[in-house]
Design an enzyme around this catalytic site. Structure first.
Site, PDB file in Angstrom:
ATOM      1  N   LYS A  78     -63.821 119.662 119.290  1.00 48.93           N
ATOM      2  CA  LYS A  78     -63.629 119.187 117.927  1.00 48.93           C
ATOM      3  C   LYS A  78     -63.872 120.320 116.931  1.00 48.93           C
ATOM      4  O   LYS A  78     -64.764 121.134 117.145  1.00 48.93           O
ATOM      5  CB  LYS A  78     -64.669 118.080 117.702  1.00 48.93           C
ATOM      6  CG  LYS A  78     -64.407 117.145 116.576  1.00 48.93           C
ATOM      7  CD  LYS A  78     -65.520 116.102 116.515  1.00 48.93           C
ATOM      8  CE  LYS A  78     -66.867 116.726 116.232  1.00 48.93           C
ATOM      9  NZ  LYS A  78     -67.935 115.823 115.865  1.00 48.93           N
TER      10      LYS A  78
ATOM     11  N   LYS B  48     -75.933 116.448 120.156  1.00 48.06           N
ATOM     12  CA  LYS B  48     -76.689 117.246 119.184  1.00 48.06           C
ATOM     13  C   LYS B  48     -78.042 117.676 119.729  1.00 48.06           C
ATOM     14  O   LYS B  48     -78.512 118.768 119.442  1.00 48.06           O
ATOM     15  CB  LYS B  48     -76.897 116.462 117.882  1.00 48.06           C
ATOM     16  CG  LYS B  48     -75.658 116.439 117.019  1.00 48.06           C
ATOM     17  CD  LYS B  48     -76.012 116.013 115.597  1.00 48.06           C
ATOM     18  CE  LYS B  48     -74.760 115.940 114.734  1.00 48.06           C
ATOM     19  NZ  LYS B  48     -75.001 115.281 113.451  1.00 48.06           N
TER      20      LYS B  48
ATOM     21  N   LYS C 213     -68.647 121.836 111.923  1.00 43.83           N
ATOM     22  CA  LYS C 213     -69.378 122.685 110.984  1.00 43.83           C
ATOM     23  C   LYS C 213     -70.267 123.678 111.715  1.00 43.83           C
ATOM     24  O   LYS C 213     -70.585 124.735 111.195  1.00 43.83           O
ATOM     25  CB  LYS C 213     -70.291 121.815 110.098  1.00 43.83           C
ATOM     26  CG  LYS C 213     -69.573 120.894 109.136  1.00 43.83           C
ATOM     27  CD  LYS C 213     -70.597 119.971 108.457  1.00 43.83           C
ATOM     28  CE  LYS C 213     -69.946 118.896 107.624  1.00 43.83           C
ATOM     29  NZ  LYS C 213     -70.824 117.766 107.333  1.00 43.83           N
TER      30      LYS C 213
HETATM   31  P1  TYM Z   1     -70.012 114.365 108.975  1.00 45.11           P
HETATM   32  O1  TYM Z   1     -70.665 114.952 107.786  1.00 45.11           O
HETATM   33  O2  TYM Z   1     -70.251 114.975 110.302  1.00 45.11           O
HETATM   34  O3  TYM Z   1     -68.445 114.314 108.755  1.00 45.11           O
HETATM   35  C1  TYM Z   1     -67.894 113.756 107.585  1.00 45.11           C
HETATM   36  C2  TYM Z   1     -66.604 113.035 107.931  1.00 45.11           C
HETATM   37  O4  TYM Z   1     -65.667 113.952 108.522  1.00 45.11           O
HETATM   38  C3  TYM Z   1     -65.184 113.421 109.744  1.00 45.11           C
HETATM   39  N1  TYM Z   1     -64.911 114.535 110.676  1.00 45.11           N
HETATM   40  C4  TYM Z   1     -63.726 114.773 111.239  1.00 45.11           C
HETATM   41  N2  TYM Z   1     -62.543 114.124 111.158  1.00 45.11           N
HETATM   42  C5  TYM Z   1     -61.508 114.626 111.861  1.00 45.11           C
HETATM   43  N3  TYM Z   1     -61.608 115.754 112.644  1.00 45.11           N
HETATM   44  C6  TYM Z   1     -62.775 116.408 112.761  1.00 45.11           C
HETATM   45  N4  TYM Z   1     -62.859 117.502 113.512  1.00 45.11           N
HETATM   46  C7  TYM Z   1     -63.904 115.929 112.040  1.00 45.11           C
HETATM   47  N5  TYM Z   1     -65.187 116.339 111.922  1.00 45.11           N
HETATM   48  C8  TYM Z   1     -65.791 115.467 111.087  1.00 45.11           C
HETATM   49  C9  TYM Z   1     -66.298 112.526 110.255  1.00 45.11           C
HETATM   50  O5  TYM Z   1     -65.807 111.562 111.176  1.00 45.11           O
HETATM   51  C10 TYM Z   1     -66.795 111.898 108.964  1.00 45.11           C
HETATM   52  O6  TYM Z   1     -65.979 110.798 108.600  1.00 45.11           O
HETATM   53  N6  TYM Z   1     -72.591 110.278 110.204  1.00 45.11           N
HETATM   54  C11 TYM Z   1     -71.580 110.789 109.295  1.00 45.11           C
HETATM   55  C12 TYM Z   1     -71.979 110.642 107.837  1.00 45.11           C
HETATM   56  C13 TYM Z   1     -72.388 109.274 107.430  1.00 45.11           C
HETATM   57  C14 TYM Z   1     -71.557 108.148 107.222  1.00 45.11           C
HETATM   58  C15 TYM Z   1     -72.403 107.099 106.817  1.00 45.11           C
HETATM   59  C16 TYM Z   1     -70.179 107.950 107.355  1.00 45.11           C
HETATM   60  C17 TYM Z   1     -73.664 108.883 107.138  1.00 45.11           C
HETATM   61  N7  TYM Z   1     -73.667 107.595 106.784  1.00 45.11           N
HETATM   62  C18 TYM Z   1     -71.911 105.827 106.529  1.00 45.11           C
HETATM   63  C19 TYM Z   1     -69.689 106.662 107.060  1.00 45.11           C
HETATM   64  C20 TYM Z   1     -70.551 105.645 106.665  1.00 45.11           C
HETATM   65  C21 TYM Z   1     -71.371 112.253 109.593  1.00 45.11           C
HETATM   66  O7  TYM Z   1     -72.168 112.901 110.207  1.00 45.11           O
HETATM   67  O8  TYM Z   1     -70.301 112.798 109.033  1.00 45.11           O
END
Ligand code: TYM
Length: 360
Positions: free
Chosen positions: A219, A115, A222
Site C-alpha cells: 500500500k 503497526k 506515510k
Molecule cells: P489515515 O490517516 O491512515 O488515512 C486517511 C485516509 O486515507 C485512506 N488511505 C488510503 N486510501 C487509498 N489508498 C491508500 N494507499 C491509502 N492510505 C490511506 C485511509 O483509508 C483513510 O480513509 N484510522 C484512520 C483515521 C480515522 C478515521 C476515524 C477514519 C480515525 N477516526 C473515523 C474514519 C472515521 C486512519 O488512520 O487514516
C-alpha cells in the site's frame, strides 16, 4: 427522533507525509459529500499519538491536514472541520467503548498487527485500543456514513459490532429513557429500538487502495522509508513527474481491457491512479491507452497528476503561511462539533447509569 439523520464523519491522522492515497481514497471524496449531507471532517490527533509524535511536528501536521482539507475544496462554512482533541467527547466515549469491545475483537485487527510488528509488547495500549477511539469518533455524532480507503474496512466493521453490542447491552435503558430510534435493520441480534446507528462504510471507486510506486503489492503509505514510493501532497510539479517516471512497471504494453491488468499490480495501480484523477473508469482509461507502452502512458499520467495536484499544493503552501486562519477554522469547527456530540454523550451517560449530581 424517528430516524437517524444522515451524517458523514471521517478523519485523517496528522502524522506527516500526506499522500496521493489519502487524497484519492479519502479527502477528494469528502468534497462532494458536503453538498449531500451534514459532513464532519476531523484531524485525528488523539489517534496520531498512539505512536510517538514530536510535539511541535504534531502541531504543524495538524495544521497541514487542515490545509489539505481546505485546499481540496472542503468549505468550512458547509462542513465541520476540527481537530479531535478539542472535543472531549471523543475520549470519553472511547473509554466507555473500551468497556464494551472485547479483547478478542481487537486482537483480530490486522492494522494493529502490522503497526506493532514483532514487538507487540512494546506497543502503546492506545495503539491496541485505537479502533475503539475510531468507533467513538463516528458514534459521538451518531454518523451514518463514513468515506474511507479500503484499509479501514475492518475498523468500520468493528464500529458496527460496538454499536450493536451497546444497543443490545443497554436495550432496556434505551427504551425506558425514550432514547431509541426505530432500528432500520431489526433482527434476532438487534433490538427494535437502538441508540447508535449501524454505520455504512463508503469504500468505492477506482482508488480505494492506491499502491506504492515502488512495489505494486504494498500500500502507498506515510511511513514507507522510500519517498519515491509515494506522491506527497506537498510535492512540486518536478518531483511528481520524477516519481512517476521512476515508478516501477513491467515491460509489456497496456492491455485494452481491465481483465488484462490481472497479475500486473504496478500497471493496475497506475491505471487506477489515472482513472481516479480523471474521474473516469479503468475501462475508459484502457480504451484510450490500450496497446501503448509505459513510455507513452507515464508522461500523460504525469501531466494529469501535475494538473490536478499542483494547484492544491500551491494553496496548501499559502494556507500554511497563515496559521491563525487555520486555527480559527479549527476552533469554529470544534464548537460546532461539540454542539452535536455533547447532547449525545449526555444521553450515553444516562443510558450507562452514571450519576450526574449537580455541583453548586
Ligand atoms: P489515515 O490517516 O491512515 O488515512 C486517511 C485516509 O486515507 C485512506 N488511505 C488510503 N486510501 C487509498 N489508498 C491508500 N494507499 C491509502 N492510505 C490511506 C485511509 O483509508 C483513510 O480513509 N484510522 C484512520 C483515521 C480515522 C478515521 C476515524 C477514519 C480515525 N477516526 C473515523 C474514519 C472515521 C486512519 O488512520 O487514516
Amino acid at each position: 427522533m424517528t430516524t437517524f439523520q444522515s451524517r458523514v464523519f471521517s478523519g485523517v491522522q496528522p502524522t506527516g507525509n500526506l499522500h496521493l492515497g489519502n487524497y484519492l481514497g479519502a479527502i477528494s471524496r469528502f468534497v462532494p459529500l458536503q453538498d449531500q449531507m451534514e459532513s464532519i471532517y476531523c484531524v485525528v490527533d488523539l489517534h496520531a499519538i498512539t505512536v510517538w509524535q514530536d510535539p511541535a511536528e504534531l502541531t504543524r501536521a495538524t495544521r497541514e491536514v487542515t490545509a489539505a482539507y481546505l485546499a481540496a475544496g472542503i468549505d468550512p462554512k458547509k462542513a465541520i472541520i476540527f481537530n479531535q482533541s478539542q472535543v472531549r467527547e471523543h475520549a470519553e466515549l472511547a473509554w466507555i467503548f473500551n468497556c464494551v469491545a472485547r479483547m478478542g475483537w481487537l486482537k483480530r485487527m490486522t492494522q494493529f498487527k502490522d503497526k506493532a510488528g514483532k514487538h507487540a509488547e512494546n506497543a502503546s495500549v492506545g495503539l491496541f485500543a485505537y479502533p475503539n477511539l475510531m468507533a467513538a469518533d463516528i458514534l459521538a455524532y451518531r454518523a451514518t456514513h463514513v468515506p474511507v480507503g479500503d484499509d479501514q474496512k475492518q475498523h468500520l466493521e468493528l464500529t458496527r459490532d460496538i454499536a450493536q453490542k451497546f444497543n443490545n447491552d443497554f436495550d432496556e435503558q434505551i427504551k425506558e429513557l425514550g432514547l431509541g430510534v426505530p432500528n432500520p435493520e431489526p433482527s434476532h441480534e438487534s433490538p427494535e429500538e437502538i441508540f447508535f446507528p449501524l454505520t455504512e462504510p463508503m469504500i468505492a471507486g477506482p482508488a480505494t487502495r492506491i499502491m506504492s510506486l515502488r512495489d505494486g503489492n504494498k500500500k502507498m503509505s506515510k511511513s514507507d522509508p522510500s519517498d519515491l514510493s509515494r506522491i506527497n501532497l506537498t510535492d512540486d510539479a518536478d518531483t511528481i513527474a520524477k516519481k512517476i517516471k521512476k515508478a516501477k512497471t513491467d515491460p509489456d504494453a497496456l492491455p485494452s481491457e481491465v481483465d488484462g491488468l490481472e497479475g500486473r499490480a504496478e500497471a493496475d495501480n497506475l491505471v487506477g491512479i489515472y482513472a481516479a484523477l480523471s474521474g473516469k473508469s479503468k475501462a475508459d482509461v484502457l480504451s484510450e491507452f490500450g496497446g501503448q507502452q509505459f513510455s507513452a502512458f507515464k508522461p500523460a499520467l504525469s501531466e494529469l497528476a501535475v494538473e490536478k495536484l499542483a494547484p492544491m499544493n500551491g494553496e496548501m503552501t499559502r494556507l500554511m503561511n497563515d496559521a491563525a486562519a487555520i486555527d480559527t477554522v479549527l476552533k469554529d469547527g470544534a464548537e460546532r462539533a461539540s454542539a452535536i456530540a455533547e447532547p449525545v454523550l449526555h444521553d450515553v451517560r444516562r443510558i450507562v447509569g452514571f450519576l450526574e449530581a449537580r455541583r453548586s
